[in-house]
Structures are given as C-alpha cells and as structure tokens.
Design a protein around this motif. Structure first.
Motif, PDB file in Angstrom:
ATOM      1  N   GLY A   1       3.716   5.961  -5.177  1.00 55.44           N
ATOM      2  CA  GLY A   1       3.163   6.039  -7.162  1.00 55.44           C
ATOM      3  C   GLY A   1       3.757   5.074  -7.803  1.00 55.44           C
TER       4      GLY A   1
ATOM      5  N   VAL B   1       0.751  -1.395  -0.080  1.00 52.62           N
ATOM      6  CA  VAL B   1       0.196   0.167  -0.406  1.00 52.62           C
ATOM      7  C   VAL B   1       0.855   0.814   0.000  1.00 52.62           C
ATOM      8  CG1 VAL B   1      -1.875   1.308   1.503  1.00 52.62           C
ATOM      9  CG2 VAL B   1      -1.892  -1.131   1.089  1.00 52.62           C
TER      10      VAL B   1
ATOM     11  N   LEU C   1      -2.244  -5.351  -2.259  1.00 53.74           N
ATOM     12  CA  LEU C   1      -2.631  -3.953  -2.022  1.00 53.74           C
ATOM     13  C   LEU C   1      -3.944  -4.641  -1.963  1.00 53.74           C
ATOM     14  CD1 LEU C   1      -2.172  -1.366  -3.073  1.00 53.74           C
ATOM     15  CD2 LEU C   1      -2.496  -1.222  -5.331  1.00 53.74           C
TER      16      LEU C   1
ATOM     17  N   ARG D   1      -5.640  -2.630   0.849  1.00 50.39           N
ATOM     18  CA  ARG D   1      -7.213  -1.481   0.871  1.00 50.39           C
ATOM     19  C   ARG D   1      -8.934  -1.888   1.490  1.00 50.39           C
ATOM     20  NH1 ARG D   1      -5.999   0.307  -5.323  1.00 50.39           N
ATOM     21  NH2 ARG D   1      -4.378   2.057  -4.871  1.00 50.39           N
TER      22      ARG D   1
ATOM     23  N   VAL E   1       2.784   1.267  -3.619  1.00 55.37           N
ATOM     24  CA  VAL E   1       1.638   1.609  -4.724  1.00 55.37           C
ATOM     25  C   VAL E   1       0.508   2.739  -4.324  1.00 55.37           C
ATOM     26  CG1 VAL E   1      -0.079   1.420  -5.812  1.00 55.37           C
ATOM     27  CG2 VAL E   1       1.656  -0.563  -5.445  1.00 55.37           C
ATOM     28  N   ALA E   2       0.229   3.165  -2.501  1.00 55.15           N
ATOM     29  CA  ALA E   2      -0.323   4.531  -2.866  1.00 55.15           C
ATOM     30  C   ALA E   2       0.372   5.456  -2.131  1.00 55.15           C
ATOM     31  CB  ALA E   2      -1.870   4.231  -1.893  1.00 55.15           C
TER      32      ALA E   2
END
Length: 168
Positions: free
Chosen positions: A125, A118, A146, A150, A121-122
């Motif tokens: 980026g 998380v 992921l 989430r 990626v979140a």
C-alpha cells in the motif's frame, strides 16, 4: 516525535511480506529482514525525525536485497529443503494457501523491478512517491512498472491481457 522500538516492531510483518516476495523463500526473507533491521539500528542517526519509518526501512531492505543478488552471482544456487525432499509445499485442503502460492509463483515470473513495484504498491500500500523513493526511480517509472507488472500477471494467470476501458 522520534520513532520507538514499538514503531519498528509494527513494521516487521510488512517487511517480512516484502522480503518473502522478493526472495521467494521464507528463511532467506527472514534473514533479509533481520539484516535490514540490524542495518537500520546501526544507522539510526541517519533517520530523519518527522518522516515515515516504513519507507526508510523498506529502502534499506531493498538495497540489501540488491547487494545480496549482486554477490550471489558468485555463489552456488540455494534449493529449498521442501523441494529437495519432495514434500508437498501446501497441505491438502488449504485452498487459500494454494491460491496464495499460485500468486507467489506468478510473481516470481515477473522481472525483479516489476515484482518489487507490484509488491510495494499493491500488497504493502505504498504510494507511487514512496515506492519511487524506495526503488530509486522516478514516479513515472513506478507507474509504468506497475502497469506492465499487472498486465503480465493477467497474462500469466490466463486472463485477457488487453482490457479496453472507456473513460469519459
């Protein structure tokens, strides 16, 4: 074009965010970033010119984090001085900081693999492919982690964990 010291410097804020997200402690995160940068500079000859510098540095940092966690099993636990002293962690009136603190506490409740995914990626980026390279797992595993991360964050935040989305 070879990476320069300026390129490395621009990566430091993202490395610090990632390290803090992994460790949950600013000082420990800063130490981890410093160790990662030291390791990267001592192994600069292994960096492949033409590739992105960020994923290479993040992989070094993550590998150091994992190695540190393995050896930490034999050490006594660390308690932040703010917790030991009873001082407030967030100054009154700073709602944004409180919300960020709440999110960090929720992230801390995730399993390590989901938390890392998380964050990469979140927050940072990175693409799924870059995240897979950093964590050493297949892209499908990144996508699965992921999704589960989430979903778990929604449950922990008190939102409905089961949203139905229609795709036509």
């Amino acid at each position: 074009m070879p990476a320069s010291s300026h390129d490395i410097e621009t990566c430091i804020p993202a490395l610090r965010r990632f390290a803090y997200g992994l460790t949950g402690d600013r000082d420990e995160g800063d130490d981890l970033v410093q160790d990662a940068l030291e390791r990267a500079l001592s192994r600069w000859h292994l960096f492949i010119p033409g590739r992105r510098l960020n994923p290479w540095l993040f992989k070094i940092l993550y590998n150091l984090f994992v190695s540190g966690r393995r050896s930490a099993r034999w050490r006594t636990p660390h308690v932040a001085i703010e917790l030991a002293s009873g001082l407030p962690l967030v100054a009154p009136g700073q709602e944004a900081a409180a919300d960020a603190g709440k999110m960090l506490r929720l992230l801390d409740q995730l399993p390590e693999d989901q938390r890392m995914t998380v964050l990469l990626v979140a927050v940072e980026g990175f693409t799924y492919e870059e995240t897979a390279h950093i964590s050493g797992v297949p892209v499908g595993t990144v996508m699965s982690r992921l999704h589960r991360g989430r979903q778990q964050l929604r449950v922990l935040a008190g939102e409905s964990g089961s949203r139905i989305r229609r795709v036509k």
